[in-house]
Design a protein around this motif. Structure first.
Motif, short mmCIF file in Angstrom:
data_model
loop_
_atom_site.label_atom_id
_atom_site.label_comp_id
_atom_site.label_asym_id
_atom_site.label_seq_id
_atom_site.Cartn_x
_atom_site.Cartn_y
_atom_site.Cartn_z
N ARG B 296 0.84 -1.19 0.00
CA ARG B 296 0.00 0.00 0.00
C ARG B 296 0.89 1.26 0.00
O ARG B 296 1.73 1.43 0.87
CB ARG B 296 -0.89 -0.01 1.25
CG ARG B 296 -1.64 1.24 1.54
CD ARG B 296 -2.92 1.32 0.76
NE ARG B 296 -3.71 2.48 1.15
CZ ARG B 296 -4.68 2.98 0.39
NH1 ARG B 296 -4.96 2.42 -0.78
NH2 ARG B 296 -5.36 4.01 0.80
N GLN B 298 1.16 5.28 0.34
CA GLN B 298 0.56 6.53 0.82
C GLN B 298 1.69 7.54 1.05
O GLN B 298 2.80 7.15 1.44
CB GLN B 298 -0.19 6.31 2.14
CG GLN B 298 -1.56 5.65 1.97
CD GLN B 298 -2.53 6.47 1.16
OE1 GLN B 298 -3.01 7.51 1.58
NE2 GLN B 298 -2.81 6.00 -0.05
N GLN B 365 -5.81 -1.33 12.18
CA GLN B 365 -5.43 0.08 12.08
C GLN B 365 -4.49 0.31 10.89
O GLN B 365 -4.64 1.26 10.14
CB GLN B 365 -4.76 0.51 13.40
CG GLN B 365 -4.61 2.00 13.58
CD GLN B 365 -5.94 2.69 13.83
OE1 GLN B 365 -6.94 2.04 14.14
NE2 GLN B 365 -5.97 3.98 13.67
N GLY B 368 -6.02 0.49 7.61
CA GLY B 368 -6.88 1.66 7.40
C GLY B 368 -8.32 1.23 7.14
O GLY B 368 -8.76 0.17 7.63
N GLY B 369 -9.04 1.99 6.33
CA GLY B 369 -10.45 1.69 6.04
C GLY B 369 -10.62 0.29 5.48
O GLY B 369 -11.57 -0.42 5.83
N HIS B 370 -9.65 -0.15 4.69
CA HIS B 370 -9.73 -1.48 4.10
C HIS B 370 -9.80 -2.57 5.18
O HIS B 370 -10.44 -3.60 5.00
CB HIS B 370 -8.51 -1.69 3.19
CG HIS B 370 -8.55 -2.97 2.42
ND1 HIS B 370 -9.64 -3.34 1.68
CD2 HIS B 370 -7.63 -3.95 2.29
CE1 HIS B 370 -9.40 -4.52 1.12
NE2 HIS B 370 -8.19 -4.90 1.48
N LEU B 372 -11.45 -2.56 7.79
CA LEU B 372 -12.79 -2.71 8.36
C LEU B 372 -13.72 -3.47 7.43
O LEU B 372 -14.85 -3.81 7.82
CB LEU B 372 -13.40 -1.32 8.62
CG LEU B 372 -12.57 -0.41 9.54
CD1 LEU B 372 -13.18 0.99 9.58
CD2 LEU B 372 -12.51 -0.99 10.95
N THR B 373 -13.26 -3.73 6.22
CA THR B 373 -14.16 -4.38 5.26
C THR B 373 -14.08 -5.90 5.37
O THR B 373 -13.11 -6.45 5.88
CB THR B 373 -13.79 -3.99 3.80
OG1 THR B 373 -12.52 -4.61 3.49
CG2 THR B 373 -13.68 -2.49 3.63
N GLU B 379 -9.97 -8.28 9.77
CA GLU B 379 -11.21 -7.94 10.49
C GLU B 379 -11.74 -9.18 11.22
O GLU B 379 -12.15 -9.11 12.38
CB GLU B 379 -12.16 -7.38 9.44
CG GLU B 379 -13.61 -7.22 9.71
CD GLU B 379 -14.44 -8.47 9.62
OE1 GLU B 379 -15.39 -8.53 10.42
OE2 GLU B 379 -14.17 -9.39 8.82
#
Ligand SMILES: Cc1cc2nc3c(=O)[nH]c(=O)nc-3n(C[C@H](O)[C@H](O)[C@H](O)COP(=O)(O)OP(=O)(O)OC[C@H]3O[C@@H](n4cnc5c(N)ncnc54)[C@H](O)[C@@H]3O)c2cc1C
Lengths: 130, 411
Positions: B296, B298, B365, B368-370, B372-373, B379
């Motif tokens: 990833r 960023q 954490q 990131g948002g990914h 939570l999916t 998850e």
């Protein structure tokens, strides 16, 4: 008053018992195959009984490294061989303390069976309460 | 990349089991557990589901017999081998690891007792089973008694104010069982037998208990709906009801004389196993986070190039290495020491489940948002780890029991 009045008496009784076990046509070879050394550290009266890798019974101190070490009193020993207390219960309650891999202890249990049959006779012959 | 093995004395057998179980966990258990996670509990337990396919495969590999001596055809691994086995299996799926761990409950007790009849009745059919149809469970928790059941050694355990509600009463030479075990019994909806913790003498409180090996496929026994829950969803759990069910006298293997001691011994081995399970969960989350952080991008570079991310990964790494070192020591010591020093097993369980919770949370954490999916398996690991802090005794009440043990040691 302990069941075994002296260390010598204990060696006499339990030595005979272990020799019965070691010379059993099934148990003897199976024990030798398992390649383990067992040490019994007995208190009250104090003493040691060993079963070496060749299933030779040694009463008293020996310069060997045990695979399994069982620590118990002479009275617990007597009750155990009379089957008035079972190994798992005695172990769980700390009346027998075992040092050594649990899987090896479990594997040892079936090998003790001929001794249960022999013990009452041996104990009686030596004037012990059965 | 596999973790660095710090133990320089691993045998060839240890290395082999580590590799073999790791591959099975990653290739078979993890994909199936992700699929099962999305299914309803009823569909998970339905014959032919991925759960049954994987369990049958595990049985064919003899993985159900890890705690059964080779004397009876089991794998008969040594204590370190047992730890490695459970950690690697949980790396793929802790739910499957728990299901397999519970499957041998009755047989394990039978080998401890070494009674010919019980070996014939429970151990041999279990060892020879290759389709997971012979499966045990640990029936201890009840709707009204969770933590209470595990407070061995405390004055409360012997207080007649409360006791197990599944009662066994002897009638005409047989034990008659009545009552209910809670929906938390792992394998509860599908097990063929149970190591059932019952009450024999209410006057002694929980200490008046007994352990019965009970055939669950008999009249007088019914099951509740499989439990719908947050984590370890691949693990079937559910209530068992006893309505004048019977158990032969020879199957009542433990009575009040030794119930407390055997419960403590059981807790000692179960909690040590939990330490191994959750080290595996934490390692899995770390590996996923490490891989993601290298992919990833960023701020113009891969996440792992940011110092803050490196620091986070390093904290996760410390937690896992500590969990592995401690849980291995606790398990090896206690599988070499009978009766075990249960406070070490509890410490391992509490430490490793909390480490797994922290590591899986950090992994979420990092994703990131990914994270939570439902597309990201971290998850699920996070939910699995959360359950671990309640499973096999909640960490807080286990700590109370262990605190008493520490005091007992110095008194
Ligand atoms: C994934 C999973 C698998 C499980 N598998 C099995 C199984 O195979 N067989 C089985 O029988 N059970 C099983 N259980 C049940 C498990 O052992 C219980 O959930 C656990 O013992 C806690 O009991 P409880 O849920 O009733 O909580 P409770 O005992 O009601 O506790 C609720 C809260 O109160 C706190 N608490 C309780 N007593 C005290 C106290 N004296 N002082 C202070 N705080 C206290 C607890 O720490 C907890 O935070 C499983 C549970 C889970 C989550």
């Amino acid at each position: 008053m302990p069941v075994f009045e002296s260390t010598e008496k204990m060696y006499d009784v339990l030595g005979t018992l272990f020799n019965v076990l070691a010379s059993d046509p099934v148990v003897g070879p199976k024990y030798r195959e398992s390649n383990i050394v067992i040490k019994f550290t007995i208190t009250d009266p104090d003493g040691f009984i060993w079963l070496d890798r060749d299933a030779k019974v040694i009463c008293g101190p020996a310069d060997l490294k045990p695979t399994i070490e069982m620590t118990l009193s002479g009275d617990t020993c007597h009750q155990f061989w009379l089957q008035s207390i079972s190994m798992p219960v005695a172990l769980a309650k700390g009346r027998i303390k075992a040092k050594g891999p649990l899987p090896k202890v479990i594997k040892l249990l079936p090998l003790l069976k001929p001794a249960y049959a022999a013990y009452p006779g041996i104990a009686k012959k030596h004037g012990l309460p059965v | 990349m596999p973790y660095t093995e710090l133990n320089l004395d691993l045998t060839e057998e240890h290395r082999l089991i580590k590799r073999e179980v790791h591959d099975f966990a990653v290739e078979v258990l993890r994909p199936a557990s992700l699929e099962l996670d999305k299914m309803s509990p009823e569909d998970v337990t339905r014959k032919g589901s991925p759960y049954w396919q994987c369990m049958a495969q595990a049985y064919r590999n003899n993985y159900h017999t890890v705690l059964i001596s080779d004397e009876y055809g089991g794998l008969g691994l040594d204590p370190l081998g047992v730890h490695i086995f459970w950690e690697e299996l949980s790396y793929g799926s802790v739910g499957f690891a728990v299901s397999l761990g519970c499957s041998c409950f009755s047989s394990f007790y039978a080998t401890l007792l070494c009674d010919d009849y019980l070996i014939e009745k429970f151990v041999l059919p279990f060892v020879n089973c290759k389709d997971a149809s012979v499966m045990s469970c640990w029936g201890i928790t009840e709707p009204a008694h969770g933590s209470d059941n595990l407070m061995t050694g405390t004055p409360f355990f012997r207080d007649p104010c409360a006791c197990q509600e599944v009662r066994a009463v002897k009638k005409r030479g047989k034990w008659v069982l009545n009552g209910q075990k809670s929906a938390w019994v792992s394998n509860g909806p599908i097990a063929s037998d149970a190591a059932l913790f019952v009450n024999l003498d209410p006057g002694m409180g929980f200490a008046g208990g007994g352990i019965a090996l009970v055939d669950l496929n008999q009249k007088g026994i019914s099951r509740g709906k499989p439990l719908n829950k947050m984590g370890q969803r691949e693990l079937p759990q559910g209530e068992i009801f006893f309505d004048d069910a019977v158990c032969p006298d020879e199957h009542m293997i433990i009575d009040p004389e030794s119930y407390e001691a055997i419960t403590e011994l059981t807790l000692g081995h179960a909690n040590a196993t939990m330490g191994a399970y959750f080290t595996g969960v934490a390692q899995a989350a770390y590996d996923m986070a490490m891989e993601y952080s290298r992919d990833r991008v960023q701020g113009g570079k891969p996440l792992c190039q940011h110092q803050m991310v490196q620091s986070r990964l390093f904290d996760m790494f410390i937690a896992i290495e500590t969990a592995r070192a401690f849980s291995r020591s606790a398990m090896v010591f206690n599988m070499n020491t009978t009766p075990p020093l249960v406070q070490y097993s509890i410490a391992s369980k509490v430490y490793c489940t909390e480490a797994a919770f922290k590591v899986t949370s950090e992994a979420v954490q990092l994703f990131g948002g990914h994270g939570l999916t439902k597309d990201a398996p971290v998850e699920k690991l996070f939910r699995d780890a959360r359950a671990g802090m309640i499973e096999d005794g909640s960490n807080d009440s286990l700590s109370l029991a262990a605190g008493e043990m520490l005091l007992r040691e110095v008194q």
